[in-house]
Each structure stands twice: as C-alpha cells, then as structure tokens.
Design a protein around this motif. Structure first.
Motif, mmCIF file in Angstrom:
data_model
loop_
_atom_site.group_PDB
_atom_site.id
_atom_site.type_symbol
_atom_site.label_atom_id
_atom_site.label_comp_id
_atom_site.label_asym_id
_atom_site.label_seq_id
_atom_site.Cartn_x
_atom_site.Cartn_y
_atom_site.Cartn_z
ATOM 1 N N HIS A 208 59.254 -5.623 -43.740
ATOM 2 C CA HIS A 208 58.913 -4.432 -42.954
ATOM 3 C C HIS A 208 58.066 -3.454 -43.779
ATOM 4 O O HIS A 208 57.111 -2.879 -43.258
ATOM 5 C CB HIS A 208 60.180 -3.735 -42.440
ATOM 6 N N GLN B 247 54.094 -2.372 -42.833
ATOM 7 C CA GLN B 247 54.064 -1.069 -42.158
ATOM 8 C C GLN B 247 52.623 -0.655 -41.879
ATOM 9 O O GLN B 247 52.361 0.183 -41.039
ATOM 10 C CB GLN B 247 54.817 -0.011 -42.960
ATOM 11 N N LYS C 199 64.249 -5.427 -35.409
ATOM 12 C CA LYS C 199 62.806 -5.159 -35.366
ATOM 13 C C LYS C 199 61.970 -6.274 -36.009
ATOM 14 O O LYS C 199 60.745 -6.270 -35.909
ATOM 15 C CB LYS C 199 62.510 -3.823 -36.076
ATOM 16 N N THR C 200 62.611 -7.249 -36.648
ATOM 17 C CA THR C 200 61.869 -8.281 -37.367
ATOM 18 C C THR C 200 61.098 -9.217 -36.435
ATOM 19 O O THR C 200 59.900 -9.440 -36.626
ATOM 20 C CB THR C 200 62.794 -9.085 -38.303
ATOM 21 N N LEU D 93 58.111 -7.592 -34.849
ATOM 22 C CA LEU D 93 57.055 -7.403 -35.846
ATOM 23 C C LEU D 93 56.300 -8.717 -36.068
ATOM 24 O O LEU D 93 55.066 -8.729 -36.097
ATOM 25 C CB LEU D 93 57.627 -6.876 -37.171
#
Length: 179
Positions: free
Chosen positions: A73, A77, A98-99, A102
């Motif tokens: 992450h 970013q 959130k992985t 992403l």
C-alpha cells in the motif's frame, strides 16, 4: 542523457544494499527487484525508508517478492509508471480489505502490459477484473475458477500470452452452474 539503472536486489548483502540505496537517485531507476524472502528479510521496508514512491518517474518494471500488504500500500500510494509488475505477498492470506481493490486498480491502468500474480485461490476469485484491461501477458499461480479465467479473457482484448503456473482450473465453482 541521464543514466538508467536496472536493480536486482534478490540476493544482496545488507551493507551493499544500503550503500547502493544512498547513491542512486530514484528517478534514474528503470527496473527494480525487491525481495522480502529468507535471504533478504526486511529488504522492502528498508528500501521504502530510503525512497518515496512518487520519485520513481522512470520505473517501468517492478518485481516484489514476499511483500507485506502494508508495504504494498505504501509503495502504490502514488501511481507508478510501470508497464510490468510481478507480485507475491509474504502471507498467503491477505487481510487488508483494500488490497484486492488496489490490485484491481493497478491492473486497470493503461500502461500496464505484463503482470505476474500469485494469490490464494479464493482471493483471485474475489479480485474484480477491470472492465477493460490492457495486459498483453499474464502469469497466474495457484487455483483459478473457470468463471474468473473466462472473465479475464473477455476483459483483456490485448492479451497475447497467458501462463498458468502450478495452476488448477476449477470448472464448477457454483452448483447453479451445473445445470
């Protein structure tokens, strides 16, 4: 012109690694291999302490072996200009919600052409494959449902090469698909 560096830190001593990190400007790095395996533990967090991901303006190829989710992450970013990504996580089970989104957003980027990905079988199925994907080559390790494989083919019109490495395809994942 400026110098461009292709750095492979797969098997490097900590001392040499730190020395190189201090001497090479991140905007000159074209290709990067980072590893958190037994030979080079904690290499990725050390690397992230030296560099801000926003400064990798020339980075085209990135290999991340055994990366922890928190470092993944942090690295992503900022949008990295990579066209090639190889990714394995330290823990087989991803725990951060959130992985997967992403990873999905990275796959959806216009400039990404080559992807090598290893996820646990249930998580690769939970990965939302982007509607339009510009990948030309894809390597997937582990188990994959036939449904997910079909979706990948449907939504990746430029895909020329797919490698299923140690991959088992489950045809029937949902009992409703039997009839």
């Amino acid at each position: 012109g400026h110098q461009a560096f292709r750095l492979n830190f797969k098997s490097i001593s900590k001392r040499l690694f730190h020395s190189i990190c201090h001497q090479i400007p991140s905007e000159h790095i074209l290709s990067l291999v980072l590893s958190n395996d037994n030979q080079t533990p904690e290499q990725i967090p050390h690397f992230l302490r030296h560099f801000q991901s926003a400064s990798f303006t020339q980075l085209r190829s990135l290999v991340l072996k055994e990366i922890e989710e928190v470092h993944f992450h942090r690295l992503f970013q900022h949008v990295l200009p990579i066209s090639s990504l190889s990714l394995t996580f330290l823990k087989k089970r991803l725990t951060d919600a959130k992985t997967l989104p992403l990873i999905s957003s990275i796959i959806a980027r216009n400039n990404l052409r080559h992807l090598s990905l290893s996820l646990s079988w249930d998580q690769i199925d939970d990965l939302a494959w982007p509607d339009t994907c510009h990948l030309q080559s894809l390597t997937i390790s582990n188990r994959l449902s036939f449904h997910q494989l079909s979706q990948i083919f449907r939504q990746s019109p430029q895909l020329k090469t797919i490698v299923l490495q140690d991959c088992c395809i489950d045809y029937f994942t949902d009992p409703s698909e039997l009839y």
